[in-house]
Each structure stands twice: as C-alpha cells, then as structure tokens.
Write a protein that holds these residues in place. Structure first.
Motif, PDB file in Angstrom:
ATOM      1  N   SER A   1     -39.950  -2.536 -12.020  1.00 39.08           N
ATOM      2  CA  SER A   1     -39.178  -1.960 -13.114  1.00 39.08           C
ATOM      3  C   SER A   1     -39.318  -0.447 -13.144  1.00 39.08           C
ATOM      4  CB  SER A   1     -39.631  -2.557 -14.446  1.00 39.08           C
ATOM      5  OG  SER A   1     -38.967  -1.942 -15.526  1.00 39.08           O
TER       6      SER A   1
ATOM      7  N   CYS B   1     -34.646  -1.518 -17.707  1.00 38.62           N
ATOM      8  CA  CYS B   1     -35.187  -1.968 -16.419  1.00 38.62           C
ATOM      9  C   CYS B   1     -36.169  -3.120 -16.611  1.00 38.62           C
ATOM     10  CB  CYS B   1     -35.851  -0.803 -15.688  1.00 38.62           C
ATOM     11  SG  CYS B   1     -34.678   0.477 -15.184  1.00 38.62           S
TER      12      CYS B   1
ATOM     13  N   MET C   1     -34.196  -6.266 -17.002  1.00 37.47           N
ATOM     14  CA  MET C   1     -33.656  -6.733 -15.724  1.00 37.47           C
ATOM     15  C   MET C   1     -34.662  -7.610 -14.994  1.00 37.47           C
ATOM     16  SD  MET C   1     -31.714  -3.367 -14.222  1.00 37.47           S
ATOM     17  CE  MET C   1     -30.263  -2.678 -15.015  1.00 37.47           C
TER      18      MET C   1
END
Length: 296
Positions: free
Chosen positions: A28, A74, A77
């Motif tokens: 990340s 991030c 994700m």
C-alpha cells in the motif's frame, strides 16, 4: 480476451491476498508513491472537491487531507484484495460492530432493512455483518465489465451469505423475497451522483446543492422496510468499527425525500469528523452549476 486477462491477473491477486497484513501495507505504501506522487491519479479532482466543500481551510490543511486520503485509498485497495482469502475469524477481529443489537431488535419486529451508507471509511468488509445476524443480505452494485471478475466478486460475498444484485434486479428480487417471508438486509451506497436530468430531488450536500439518489428511500417505502444508517470509524490501519443508527421503522410516515436528507446529514457529520476517509476521487459535485429552476 476478458478470460485471458482474468487468468493472468487472478493468480497475482491471490498471491497478494495471502500475504500478512504488514506486507500488504508495505505494498500500500508503494502504491501511494505511484498513485499520488508519480501518476497523480485524480489529484486535481480531489483538491477541487476539498476546496469546494472546505472553503475556509488553508492550503496546508487541504494538502494534508489529500495526502491522508490517498494513503487510505491505497489501504482500501489492498484490503479489498485481502477479501479473497481472509478468514472469517480475522475479519471479525478487524471489523467490529458496536451495537449489533439494533439489527437484532429489528429482526424481533419482523422488519426487513434498507442499510444506507456512503463511500466513507471501509464499505468493503461490511459483508461480515452476515455472520452476526439472521437477515439475508443483498447489496446493490454495478456489474463489472469483465464477467469472470464479476463472478469472483459475487463468490466472495456469497461466502458470507451476502448476495450482489444490480439496480434492475433489486425490486423483483426483494418482492419475491418478501413473498417468501424472508427477512432481508439490503445495502445501498447512496451518496453517488445521479444524472442531473433524471434526478427527482436536489438538496445541499456539504453546502453545495446537488442531485441526490432517492432509490433506497423509495424502495423502503414501497416494501415497508426499516431504514438504518451505518457509520464507519477507522480505529487504526486495518481495523474498523461500525455503529448502526435506525432512522425509522415506518418510512411511509415521512414526506418524500425527507429520509434522504437525513441520510446526507449523517454523511456530512462523518466527513467533518475525519474528511480523509471520504472518497474524494469521485466528481460528486459535478452538477452543482446545473440546478433546475424548480429546485433552486
């Protein structure tokens, strides 16, 4: 071609998903550098949105919120990828519910539920809720262009007795469930921007008049479902806490769009408390300059 993309990408996603969280968050951090620093993905949109809704914040404050937002984006994700392999036990330890009794209370009243949320915090892991309640779960979503990844997402949700349905499927599926006597809990991410020309309701969101999705409210009224807002709080990296707020068990007693306005007030409060966890990459206020005369 779509199948080829799937068989090439899926093994990579699976390998990433089985990594321990400390390595996931190292990925990340790398994504943050690429997405924010190198490519500047939608950075202009993010800063425009922030300056629009926070006109009194300084340039330094806007920049700090922007950086925190991209770090969070991030993280989401890699957490979404982790959904492929995360165990039920670990998911429960990372995504807590402070007042699950609110849902149990509605079950005792024999009420199905419209669960309204925003693009805030983490909505990806909410499906673990199904392991705490008896309602059958449905979530309204937009079908993925790649049918193989679409099937994969549905399979992941189905592990937790949560089922994805498209907007067009929503009414017939839930009417049939009601006929069968099933109690359902139905998730709607309701802060999206509808097409301006097809919007039935406009009101202020973060001080800016915009069109608002009203589908969740209208469905609840049609099928006499309770309406519950869920507030997500990020405790620390990879750990979240959700609190339920029952808006009403009798939606037909409210004027049209009144419930939608209440929902947006809840969302505003969340954003004001910690703006970095809202999804600022979406052009939520893009229709602000095209308000129809009847809504001005």
């Amino acid at each position: 071609m779509q199948f080829l993309i799937y068989i090439l990408v899926y093994p990579f996603l699976w390998i990433v998903s089985i990594l321990p969280f400390r390595l996931l968050y190292a990925i990340s951090d790398l994504l943050y550098i690429l997405i924010f620093r190198v490519f500047g993905y939608r950075k202009k949109v993010v800063k425009e949105n922030l300056r629009l809704v926070f006109p009194n914040k300084s340039k330094e404050e806007i920049n700090l919120i922007t950086k925190k937002f991209y770090h969070h984006l991030c993280d989401m994700m890699v957490e979404a990828i982790k959904s492929l392999s995360i165990s039920e036990e670990e998911m429960k330890s990372r995504y807590k519910f402070t007042n699950i009794e609110e849902i149990h209370k509605l079950e005792q009243q024999n009420k199905s539920i419209v669960l309204m949320c925003a693009h805030y915090g983490s909505w990806e892991w909410i499906f673990i809720l199904q392991k705490h309640i008896n309602h059958k779960g449905y979530a309204v979503y937009k079908r993925l262009a790649n049918p193989y990844f679409d099937r994969l997402i549905k399979k992941i949700r189905a592990k937790y007795n949560s089922h994805l349905i498209t907007t067009k499927e929503t009414i017939p599926v839930l009417i049939e469930a009601q006929k069968r006597g099933e109690l359902t809990i139905n998730g709607f991410v309701s802060d999206q921007s509808p097409k301006a020309g097809k919007a039935y309701h406009w009101n202020e969101f973060m001080g800016i008049k915009v069109p608002m999705h009203t589908g969740a409210e209208m469905l609840a009224k049609r099928l006499d479902m309770a309406i519950v807002f869920f507030k997500v709080k990020r405790l620390k990296r990879g750990f979240y806490e959700t609190t339920f707020e029952t808006i009403t068990t009798s939606p037909k007693e409210y004027k049209n769009y009144e419930i939608t306005d209440i929902f947006f007030k809840f969302v505003e409060k969340q954003i004001e408390e910690a703006p970095e966890y809202y999804l600022w990459t979406h052009k939520r206020w893009k229709h602000r300059n095209s308000v129809p005369a009847e809504f001005q």
